[in-house]
Design a protein around this motif. Structure first.
Motif, PDB file in Angstrom:
ATOM      1  N   THR A  33       0.844  -1.193   0.000  1.00 35.75           N
ATOM      2  CA  THR A  33       0.000   0.000   0.000  1.00 35.75           C
ATOM      3  C   THR A  33       0.877   1.240   0.000  1.00 35.75           C
ATOM      4  OG1 THR A  33      -1.724  -1.160   1.235  1.00 35.75           O
ATOM      5  CG2 THR A  33      -1.821   1.251   1.209  1.00 35.75           C
ATOM      6  N   THR A  34       0.648   2.111  -0.988  1.00 38.36           N
ATOM      7  CA  THR A  34       1.405   3.364  -1.088  1.00 38.36           C
ATOM      8  C   THR A  34       0.488   4.524  -0.730  1.00 38.36           C
ATOM      9  OG1 THR A  34       0.846   3.609  -3.426  1.00 38.36           O
ATOM     10  CG2 THR A  34       2.859   2.407  -2.903  1.00 38.36           C
ATOM     11  N   THR A  35       1.067   5.555  -0.139  1.00 40.16           N
ATOM     12  CA  THR A  35       0.277   6.714   0.293  1.00 40.16           C
ATOM     13  C   THR A  35       0.283   7.840  -0.724  1.00 40.16           C
ATOM     14  OG1 THR A  35       2.200   7.606   1.469  1.00 40.16           O
ATOM     15  CG2 THR A  35       0.690   6.196   2.725  1.00 40.16           C
ATOM     16  N   ALA A  36       1.122   7.740  -1.761  1.00 40.62           N
ATOM     17  CA  ALA A  36       1.180   8.774  -2.793  1.00 40.62           C
ATOM     18  C   ALA A  36       1.593   8.139  -4.114  1.00 40.62           C
ATOM     19  CB  ALA A  36       2.174   9.871  -2.400  1.00 40.62           C
ATOM     20  N   ASP A  37       1.219   8.808  -5.200  1.00 45.52           N
ATOM     21  CA  ASP A  37       1.680   8.336  -6.502  1.00 45.52           C
ATOM     22  C   ASP A  37       3.202   8.421  -6.565  1.00 45.52           C
ATOM     23  OD1 ASP A  37      -1.009   8.280  -6.986  1.00 45.52           O
ATOM     24  OD2 ASP A  37      -1.018   9.883  -8.484  1.00 45.52           O
ATOM     25  N   GLY A  38       3.827   7.490  -7.270  1.00 48.28           N
ATOM     26  CA  GLY A  38       5.282   7.544  -7.356  1.00 48.28           C
ATOM     27  C   GLY A  38       5.849   6.520  -8.314  1.00 48.28           C
ATOM     28  N   ASP A  39       7.114   6.741  -8.714  1.00 44.35           N
ATOM     29  CA  ASP A  39       7.820   5.829  -9.614  1.00 44.35           C
ATOM     30  C   ASP A  39       8.576   4.797  -8.791  1.00 44.35           C
ATOM     31  OD1 ASP A  39       7.038   7.118 -11.991  1.00 44.35           O
ATOM     32  OD2 ASP A  39       8.577   8.648 -11.711  1.00 44.35           O
ATOM     33  N   TRP A  40       8.368   3.538  -9.123  1.00 50.59           N
ATOM     34  CA  TRP A  40       9.006   2.431  -8.429  1.00 50.59           C
ATOM     35  C   TRP A  40       9.892   1.649  -9.400  1.00 50.59           C
ATOM     36  CZ3 TRP A  40       7.874  -0.256  -3.542  1.00 50.59           C
ATOM     37  CH2 TRP A  40       7.145   0.539  -2.645  1.00 50.59           C
ATOM     38  N   SER A  41      10.948   1.077  -8.863  1.00 52.61           N
ATOM     39  CA  SER A  41      11.770   0.113  -9.580  1.00 52.61           C
ATOM     40  C   SER A  41      11.770  -1.171  -8.771  1.00 52.61           C
ATOM     41  CB  SER A  41      13.209   0.607  -9.739  1.00 52.61           C
ATOM     42  OG  SER A  41      13.258   1.822 -10.451  1.00 52.61           O
ATOM     43  N   PHE A  42      11.535  -2.291  -9.441  1.00 53.52           N
ATOM     44  CA  PHE A  42      11.573  -3.591  -8.782  1.00 53.52           C
ATOM     45  C   PHE A  42      12.750  -4.385  -9.337  1.00 53.52           C
ATOM     46  CE2 PHE A  42       7.203  -2.226  -8.318  1.00 53.52           C
ATOM     47  CZ  PHE A  42       6.895  -2.588  -7.012  1.00 53.52           C
ATOM     48  N   PHE A  43      13.402  -5.146  -8.451  1.00 54.93           N
ATOM     49  CA  PHE A  43      14.599  -5.911  -8.812  1.00 54.93           C
ATOM     50  C   PHE A  43      14.435  -7.334  -8.298  1.00 54.93           C
ATOM     51  CE2 PHE A  43      15.573  -1.544  -7.891  1.00 54.93           C
ATOM     52  CZ  PHE A  43      16.441  -1.124  -8.890  1.00 54.93           C
ATOM     53  N   VAL A  44      14.667  -8.309  -9.171  1.00 55.21           N
ATOM     54  CA  VAL A  44      14.719  -9.684  -8.720  1.00 55.21           C
ATOM     55  C   VAL A  44      16.133 -10.196  -8.929  1.00 55.21           C
ATOM     56  CG1 VAL A  44      13.911 -10.641 -10.942  1.00 55.21           C
ATOM     57  CG2 VAL A  44      13.645 -11.968  -8.834  1.00 55.21           C
ATOM     58  N   HIS A  45      16.714 -10.764  -7.866  1.00 52.37           N
ATOM     59  CA  HIS A  45      18.047 -11.373  -7.897  1.00 52.37           C
ATOM     60  C   HIS A  45      17.825 -12.875  -7.753  1.00 52.37           C
ATOM     61  CE1 HIS A  45      19.808  -7.516  -5.764  1.00 52.37           C
ATOM     62  NE2 HIS A  45      18.843  -7.222  -6.619  1.00 52.37           N
ATOM     63  N   TYR A  46      18.497 -13.680  -8.567  1.00 52.89           N
ATOM     64  CA  TYR A  46      18.199 -15.119  -8.539  1.00 52.89           C
ATOM     65  C   TYR A  46      19.402 -15.923  -9.005  1.00 52.89           C
ATOM     66  CZ  TYR A  46      17.374 -13.953 -13.434  1.00 52.89           C
ATOM     67  OH  TYR A  46      17.518 -13.490 -14.712  1.00 52.89           O
ATOM     68  N   SER A  47      19.493 -17.150  -8.483  1.00 52.30           N
ATOM     69  CA  SER A  47      20.598 -18.029  -8.866  1.00 52.30           C
ATOM     70  C   SER A  47      20.145 -19.203  -9.712  1.00 52.30           C
ATOM     71  CB  SER A  47      21.306 -18.568  -7.616  1.00 52.30           C
ATOM     72  OG  SER A  47      20.433 -19.398  -6.869  1.00 52.30           O
ATOM     73  N   GLY A  48      18.829 -19.413  -9.828  1.00 58.98           N
ATOM     74  CA  GLY A  48      18.297 -20.521 -10.614  1.00 58.98           C
ATOM     75  C   GLY A  48      17.345 -20.018 -11.674  1.00 58.98           C
ATOM     76  N   THR A  49      16.195 -20.687 -11.797  1.00 60.97           N
ATOM     77  CA  THR A  49      15.166 -20.222 -12.722  1.00 60.97           C
ATOM     78  C   THR A  49      14.564 -18.931 -12.191  1.00 60.97           C
ATOM     79  OG1 THR A  49      14.655 -22.492 -13.347  1.00 60.97           O
ATOM     80  CG2 THR A  49      12.987 -20.819 -13.834  1.00 60.97           C
ATOM     81  N   ARG A  50      14.423 -17.937 -13.053  1.00 58.37           N
ATOM     82  CA  ARG A  50      13.951 -16.639 -12.578  1.00 58.37           C
ATOM     83  C   ARG A  50      12.558 -16.758 -11.961  1.00 58.37           C
ATOM     84  NH1 ARG A  50      14.370 -14.107 -16.922  1.00 58.37           N
ATOM     85  NH2 ARG A  50      12.202 -13.935 -17.589  1.00 58.37           N
ATOM     86  N   PRO A  51      12.371 -16.269 -10.738  1.00 58.59           N
ATOM     87  CA  PRO A  51      11.050 -16.316 -10.109  1.00 58.59           C
ATOM     88  C   PRO A  51      10.008 -15.545 -10.917  1.00 58.59           C
ATOM     89  CG  PRO A  51      12.753 -15.845  -8.489  1.00 58.59           C
ATOM     90  CD  PRO A  51      13.398 -15.736  -9.833  1.00 58.59           C
ATOM     91  N   THR A  52       8.777 -15.970 -10.792  1.00 57.11           N
ATOM     92  CA  THR A  52       7.644 -15.274 -11.405  1.00 57.11           C
ATOM     93  C   THR A  52       7.101 -14.276 -10.390  1.00 57.11           C
ATOM     94  OG1 THR A  52       7.077 -17.184 -12.771  1.00 57.11           O
ATOM     95  CG2 THR A  52       5.347 -15.548 -12.390  1.00 57.11           C
ATOM     96  N   VAL A  53       7.041 -13.004 -10.780  1.00 52.95           N
ATOM     97  CA  VAL A  53       6.580 -11.941  -9.881  1.00 52.95           C
ATOM     98  C   VAL A  53       5.494 -11.158 -10.605  1.00 52.95           C
ATOM     99  CG1 VAL A  53       7.234  -9.949  -8.492  1.00 52.95           C
ATOM    100  CG2 VAL A  53       8.902 -11.767  -8.897  1.00 52.95           C
ATOM    101  N   THR A  54       4.321 -11.064  -9.993  1.00 53.49           N
ATOM    102  CA  THR A  54       3.239 -10.294 -10.602  1.00 53.49           C
ATOM    103  C   THR A  54       2.854  -9.146  -9.682  1.00 53.49           C
ATOM    104  OG1 THR A  54       1.407 -11.568  -9.647  1.00 53.49           O
ATOM    105  CG2 THR A  54       2.362 -12.373 -11.710  1.00 53.49           C
ATOM    106  N   LEU A  55       2.480  -8.051 -10.283  1.00 48.53           N
ATOM    107  CA  LEU A  55       1.976  -6.884  -9.560  1.00 48.53           C
ATOM    108  C   LEU A  55       0.647  -6.506 -10.200  1.00 48.53           C
ATOM    109  CD1 LEU A  55       2.613  -4.760  -7.341  1.00 48.53           C
ATOM    110  CD2 LEU A  55       3.557  -3.323  -9.163  1.00 48.53           C
ATOM    111  N   ASP A  56      -0.412  -6.582  -9.414  1.00 55.26           N
ATOM    112  CA  ASP A  56      -1.773  -6.334  -9.913  1.00 55.26           C
ATOM    113  C   ASP A  56      -2.069  -7.205 -11.135  1.00 55.26           C
ATOM    114  OD1 ASP A  56      -2.244  -4.430  -7.934  1.00 55.26           O
ATOM    115  OD2 ASP A  56      -1.430  -2.810  -9.166  1.00 55.26           O
ATOM    116  N   GLY A  57      -1.585  -8.457 -11.078  1.00 54.90           N
ATOM    117  CA  GLY A  57      -1.873  -9.424 -12.121  1.00 54.90           C
ATOM    118  C   GLY A  57      -0.978  -9.360 -13.334  1.00 54.90           C
ATOM    119  N   SER A  58      -0.047  -8.403 -13.379  1.00 56.93           N
ATOM    120  CA  SER A  58       0.845  -8.250 -14.530  1.00 56.93           C
ATOM    121  C   SER A  58       2.241  -8.738 -14.161  1.00 56.93           C
ATOM    122  CB  SER A  58       0.896  -6.773 -14.960  1.00 56.93           C
ATOM    123  OG  SER A  58       1.830  -6.582 -15.995  1.00 56.93           O
ATOM    124  N   GLU A  59       2.851  -9.545 -15.040  1.00 59.29           N
ATOM    125  CA  GLU A  59       4.183 -10.071 -14.794  1.00 59.29           C
ATOM    126  C   GLU A  59       5.211  -8.941 -14.844  1.00 59.29           C
ATOM    127  OE1 GLU A  59       7.206 -11.759 -13.812  1.00 59.29           O
ATOM    128  OE2 GLU A  59       5.712 -13.325 -14.136  1.00 59.29           O
TER     129      GLU A  59
END
Length: 914
Positions: A542-568
Motif C-alpha cells: 500500500t502506497t500513500t502517494a503516486d510515485g515511480d518504483w523500480s523492482f529488482f529480482v536477484h536469482y541463482s536458478g530459474t527466474r522467479p515469477t513476480v506479478t503486480l496487480d496481475g501483470s508479470e
C-alpha cells in the motif's frame, strides 16, 4: 558476434562473491598503482603511424601468411576422401560435447583425423565458461589512437583464446559508429573509417600471430541493434566504399582468416545471401581467400552457400542434412559444397587447426615453449613483439621498468600455450590508461593533489562495483577486478579520508525499507529454495502517494515469477534480449542474476505475488525495490558526503548490451539529478563516465572535470585512480563525436536514417559520417572527434608538406612542443580538405577528413619533429561512374590540430597524378 542463447558463467553458490568483485590485497594494489605512470602511453617509436605497414622483421605468427594461397595437397586429399554427409557436417555448427561455454562448435571427422573447431566471442576478451582477461572495450582501445597497442591487444586475446581451447575468435568488430544510439558502439572502434582500418588490421595481426583465427564482423552496414535481423540498409556505392567497407578491406589485407556476414539486408538481400558482397566484392575485388561464417541464425536459405557463405552457425538447418539432400536431388551442385569445404580446410591448415594435437588445454608434449611459459619468477617479464612501457616491478621491488625488446619465440600453431593471466592484466591496465579520455578540467581540478587528495568523497554505484565490460557477446568475467573505491583508497593512503555514498541504487533495497506497507510482512530478501521445492508469497503493498518504483529480482536458478496487480514484472524478453543483459545490470553485486522493472504506482493497495522454484539444485533469490523514499535517502546521503569532503569523484554509468539500442543519450535513471545535486553541494566534483558511447551532459557546466573511462576492463579501478591522482596522463582522445542533444547528430530527426522507415534504412548522410556531418551542417558538438585533454599543454609549429615516396601520397611534417611542466601524451591529428578536381567531376567530399595521426609522449619542454604519412587511398574518392577509386588531385588544404575542431596549422599542397 551475435547469438542466443549466450554461454553463461557458472551459477554462484548462494552468498558467494563473484570473481569479478573479489578484493585484491592492499599491498598488490598499491604496487599496481605505483607502477601506473610507466604504463601511460606508447612512445612515438612504439606507435605505427596511421596507415603504416607492419614493422619490418617482426616475427611471423602461424596464421600470418600471404593472402592468396592455393589449397595444399593435404586439403585436396581430405576433400577427395570426405563423403557428402561429412562435407556438410563441416559447414555448420553443432553442440559441443565438452561444453566449454564458447559460442560455437563444428564437429570434426575422426576417421580422417580432422579435429573439431571451437569458436569463441571475444571483442574484449575470450568469452567462455572459464575466467579470462577482461580487457577494456574496443572503443577504449581505439581512444589511444595507437595501432601498435591494438596489435598487443590482439596478441593477448589470441594467446588466451588458444590457451582456453579455442580455434576461432568471433572478433574484431569493425562496423562504424554511425548512430550514438547503437547498442554495440562499445564493441567497435570509431566513426572514422581510417582509424577503424588501422586498428582492425593491427589487432588481427596480433590475434593471428598467436595462432587464433580472427573473424572480422559484421559485413556489412550492421550499425544498429534495433531491427537488426530484418532491416534493409541502403547506402550508395560511394558511401559504402568510403565509409563502412574500408575497415573490412583493411582486415582482408591483414590476412583475416574469416569474415562474418551480418544479420541485416543490404540493398534488399540478406547479407548472408548477398553475392555482390560475399563473392563479387569480398573475393573478387579484394582477393579474400578465407571463409565466411554467418551470424548466429542469420542463414535463411541454402542459397547462402552459393552466394559465398561457407559456414552456418550455430546449427545446420540449411547447411546440414537438407543441403546434402539438395545435392543428391540435383538442386545444388556438389562443387559448391566442395568450394566451401576447401576454404574452411585451407584456412584451418594455415593455422594448424587440422592437427589433432591442438586438442586439450595445454601444450603438446615436447612442443616449443615461448618466453612467457619459461618465466623464472625472478622478475623478468614476458616479452612480446610490441614495444611495451612495462608493468612489473624489478625483483628488488623498487618500481616499474621499461621493456622494449621484441619476441624471440612464437607460439607453435599445433600447441596450446599456457594462459598468462599476469600478462593479460598488465595489458589491460596499459590499455585503460592509454584510452582514459579527459573531456573537461576546469581550474586544474585534476589531478587530485593537496587537500583534494586527502579529503575525497566517492559517489555512485560504479565507484564501488567495478564496471568491467558491456553486455552480450562482449561480456567477460575475469579472475578478479578491483573497484575504483578500493583503488582510490589505496592510492590516497592511510592519512587520507575517502568516504563513499551510493547515490543511486542499481540493485534495490529490501522491501521493508521502502515507504509502502506490506501485508503480510514480506520475507523476500534472502530466500533459499530447496531443490525440488517452491516458495510462494501472496500479499499487498500500500502506497500513500503516486510515485515511480523500480523492482529488482536477484536469482541463482530459474527466474522467479513476480506479478503486480496481475501483470508479470519480469516477462520473458524477445530474442536475444532474454539472454543478453548489460555488463552491470546483468548481475547483482554478489553474482546473482538480475532483472529490473519500472512501474508508476498510484496511491492505494496493489497485489503482489511471487513464485520461485528450487529446480534440481535449489536456489537463492531476492525481491527488492527502489521508491521515492529510498531514492530521497540515497540522494541525501550523497549530498551530505559531498559537502563534508574537499573534492568529489562521482561515477556515472550507462549499461549497453548487444540486442538492443539505447533510447536516448541522457544518463539512465536519475543520475543527472544526482550529478546536479552533488555538484551544487560541492563544485569540486569530477564525474567519471563508464558509458558505451556518447552521452549528453546538461550538468557539464556545474562540474569541475569529466573523465571518460568507457568500460575499462578488469584493471579499470587502478587505471582510474592512477589518472585521477596524476600518476598517469590521460592518454585518450575521442573516436566519436559527442552531440549536444538528441536532436543534433547525424541520425536525429529522420526515421529513414535511423531506425529505418517501413523496414528500410537509408544512409542519407552519405560520406558525411560522424564529425564530417557536423562540419557539413555547421553543427557545434558537445565534444568534437579527437578531443581529449592532457595534464600538460602542447604547441604545434613548422608545418611542411611534401610528396611521399608512395605515388600520390603526402608526407606531413611538423614540430610538437610540450609547453608544460610535466610529461604528457599527445595525439596530433592531420586532416585534409576536398579536391577541386573531384568536385569538378561531381563527386561528393567531406569538408575535411582524418588523414593521419601520431601518438607521442613528451617530457617537459621537449620538442619533437614528426612526419605523418598520408596515403593515396586517403586522398582518393570512390567514383560511382567508373566504379573505382580516383585520386583527388589539385590544391588541397592540410590542417593539423588536437581535434577535428581545434586545427591550428594549415597549409596547401598540390596532389598530382603519379
Amino acid at each position: 558476434m551475435s547469438h542466443a542463447p549466450a554461454p553463461q558463467q557458472p551459477e554462484p553458490s548462494p552468498g558467494d562473491r563473484p570473481a569479478a568483485s573479489r578484493r585484491i590485497p592492499r599491498r598488490r594494489l598499491l604496487h599496481t598503482l605505483a607502477g601506473a605512470a610507466a604504463l601511460t602511453a606508447v612512445s612515438a617509436s612504439a606507435s605505427a603511424p596511421a596507415g603504416a605497414a607492419p614493422a619490418a622483421g617482426r616475427p611471423r605468427g602461424p596464421g600470418d601468411l600471404p593472402a592468396r594461397t592455393r589449397a595444399s595437397e593435404r586439403v585436396a586429399e581430405l576433400l577427395a576422401r570426405l563423403t557428402l554427409d561429412e562435407k556438410t557436417a563441416l559447414l555448420h555448427g553443432a553442440t559441443d560435447p565438452e561444453n566449454l561455454g564458447q559460442a560455437g562448435y563444428v564437429p570434426g571427422v575422426p576417421r580422417l583425423g580432422i579435429p573439431p573447431l571451437r569458436l569463441a566471442d571475444g571483442p574484449a576478451g575470450i568469452r567462455v565458461r572459464a575466467h579470462a582477461t577482461a580487457l577494456p572495450a574496443p572503443v577504449m582501445l581505439a581512444a589511444a589512437f595507437d595501432p601498435g597497442l591494438a596489435r598487443a591487444y590482439g596478441r593477448i586475446v589470441g594467446r588466451e583464446g588458444r590457451a582456453l581451447g579455442q580455434d576461432v575468435l568471433l572478433a574484431p568488430m569493425v562496423n562504424l559508429i554511425r548512430t550514438p544510439y547503437g547498442g554495440r558502439n562499445f564493441e567497435t572502434f570509431s566513426e572514422d573509417p581510417l582509424l577503424c582500418a588501422d586498428l582492425v588490421a593491427e589487432e588481427i595481426r596480433g590475434i593471428q600471430a598467436e595462432g587464433l583465427i580472427a573473424t572480422v564482423k559484421h559485413l556489412a552496414l550492421n550499425n544498429q541493434e534495433r531491427d537488426r535481423t530484418t532491416v534493409d540498409v541502403r547506402a550508395g556505392e560511394q558511401t559504402l566504399h568510403e565509409t563502412e567497407l574500408r575497415g573490412f578491406e583493411a582486415a582482408v589485407a591483414a590476412g583475416a582468416g574469416s569474415v562474418m556476414a551480418a544479420y541485416n539486408k543490404v540493398d534488399g538481400v540478406h547479407a548472408t545471401e548477398n553475392r555482390a558482397l560475399l563473392t563479387d566484392l569480398l573475393r573478387g575485388r579484394w582477393g579474400f581467400d578465407g571463409w565466411v561464417t554467418s551470424d548466429w541464425e542469420a542463414v535463411h536459405t541454402a542459397g547462402a552457400l552459393t552466394a559465398g557463405c561457407d559456414l552456418e552457425m550455430p546449427g545446420g538447418e540449411h547447411f546440414g542434412a537438407s543441403l546434402a539432400d539438395a545435392v543428391r536431388e540435383g538442386r545444388i551442385d556438389e562443387a559448391d559444397v566442395d568450394t566451401a569445404v576447401r576454404r574452411l580446410l585451407t584456412v584451418r591448415e594455415r593455422f594448424g587447426a587440422l592437427d589433432p594435437e591442438r586438442e586439450g588445454g595445454g601444450p603438446a608434449p615436447g612442443a616449443a615453449e615461448t618466453e612467457a611459459e619459461n618465466e623464472t619468477g625472478t622478475g623478468t617479464e614476458t616479452r612480446t613483439d610490441i614495444r611495451t612501457e612495462a608493468a612489473d616491478a624489478t625483483a628488488t621491488g623498487t618500481g616499474p621498468r621499461i621493456a622494449t625488446a621484441t619476441a624471440t619465440a612464437t607460439v607453435t600453431a599445433t600447441t596450446r600455450p599456457a594462459r598468462d593471466a599476469a600478462a593479460g592484466a598488465r595489458l589491460a591496465l596499459r590499455v585503460a590508461l592509454a584510452g582514459a579520455t579527459l573531456l573537461r578540467n576546469e581550474n586544474r581540478a585534476l589531478p587530485l593533489t593537496g587537500p583534494a587528495a586527502r579529503s575525497l568523497a566517492v559517489i555512485g554505484p560504479t565507484g564501488r562495483v567495478p564496471f568491467v565490460s558491456g553486455g552480450g557477446s562482449a561480456h567477460v568475467v575475469p579472475d578478479a577486478a578491483v573497484s575504483p573505491l578500493d583503488a582510490l583508497r589505496a592510492r590516497a593512503g592511510d592519512g587520507a579520508t575517502v568516504t563513499y555514498a551510493l547515490g543511486e541504487d542499481p540493485y534495490g533495497k529490501p522491501l521493508t525499507a521502502t515507504g509502502a506497507g506490506f501485508r503480510p510482512a514480506p520475507d523476500l530478501d534472502a530466500v533459499r529454495v530447496a531443490a525440488g521445492g517452491t516458495h510462494r508469497y501472496e500479499g499487498t503493498l500500500t502506497t500513500t502517494a503516486d510515485g515511480d518504483w523500480s523492482f529488482f529480482v536477484h536469482y541463482s536458478g530459474t527466474r522467479p515469477t513476480v506479478t503486480l496487480d496481475g501483470s508479470e514484472l519480469f516477462p520473458t524478453r524477445e530474442g536475444v534480449g532474454e539472454f543478453f543483459n548489460g555488463g552491470l545490470g546483468g548481475n547483482a553485486a554478489d553474482g546473482l542474476g538480475l532483472r529490473r522493472a519500472e512501474r508508476r504506482l498510484a496511491a492505494g493497495t496493489h497485489r503482489l505475488t511471487v513464485t520461485a522454484d528450487g529446480g534440481t539444485d535449489g536456489q537463492l533469490f531476492r525481491l527488492r525495490a527502489a521508491d521515492p523514499v529510498t531514492r530521497a535517502a540515497d540522494l541525501a546521503e550523497a549530498t551530505a558526503a559531498a559537502r563534508a569532503a574537499h573534492s568529489v569523484v562521482l561515477f556515472a554509468y550507462e549499461d549497453a548490451t548487444e540486442g538492443r539500442d539505447r533510447t536516448g543519450l541522457a544518463l539512465p535513471g536519475r543520475q543527472e539529478a544526482l550529478i546536479e545535486a552533488v555538484a551544487a553541494a560541492n563544485p569540486r566534483t569530477t564525474v567519471v563516465l563508464n558509458t558505451s558511447s556518447a552521452v549528453t551532459m546538461p550538468w557539464l557546466a556545474d562540474t569541475a572535470a569529466v573523465l571518460q573511462m568507457y568500460y575499462p576492463g578488469q584493471e579499470g579501478g587502478p587505471a582510474t585512480a592512477a589518472v585521477l591522482f596524476g600518476d598517469a596522463d590521460p592518454g585518450g582522445r575521442l573516436t566519436q563525436t559527442f552531440p549536444r542533444s538528441d536532436d543534433a547528430h547525424p541520425t536525429a530527426g529522420d526515421p529513414a536514417r535511423y531506425p529505418g522507415k517501413n523496414g528500410v534504412e537509408r544512409y542519407g548522410e552519405g560520406v558525411h559520417i560522424g564529425y564530417r556531418w557536423y562540419d557539413a551542417e555547421d553543427v557545434t558538438p558537445l565534444f568534437p572527434f579527437g578531443h581529449g585533454l592532457s595534464y600538460t599543454t602542447f604547441r604545434y609549429e613548422g608545418l611542411a608538406v611534401a610528396p611521399a615516396p608512395e605515388p600520390g601520397g603526402l608526407r606531413v611534417s611538423f614540430t610538437v612542443v610540450n609547453t608544460g611542466a610535466r610529461a604528457g601524451t599527445d595525439v596530433p591529428q592531420v586532416y585534409v580538405g576536398p579536391s577541386p578536381d573531384l568536385a569538378g567531376l561531381g563527386i561528393d567530399q567531406p569538408r575535411r577528413l582524418l588523414a593521419g595521426y601520431q601518438r607521442l609522449r613528451l617530457a617537459p619542454g621537449e620538442r619533437r619533429r614528426i612526419t605523418v604519412p598520408v596515403a593515396a587511398r586517403t586522398l582518393s574518392s570512390w567514383d560511382e561512374v567508373r566504379h573505382r577509386w580516383t585520386l583527388g588531385t589539385g590544391a588541397r588544404e592540410i590542417a593539423v590540430g588536437a581535434s577535428a575542431r581545434d586545427l591550428v596549422l594549415r597549409a596547401r599542397a598540390v596532389v598530382r597524378t603519379p
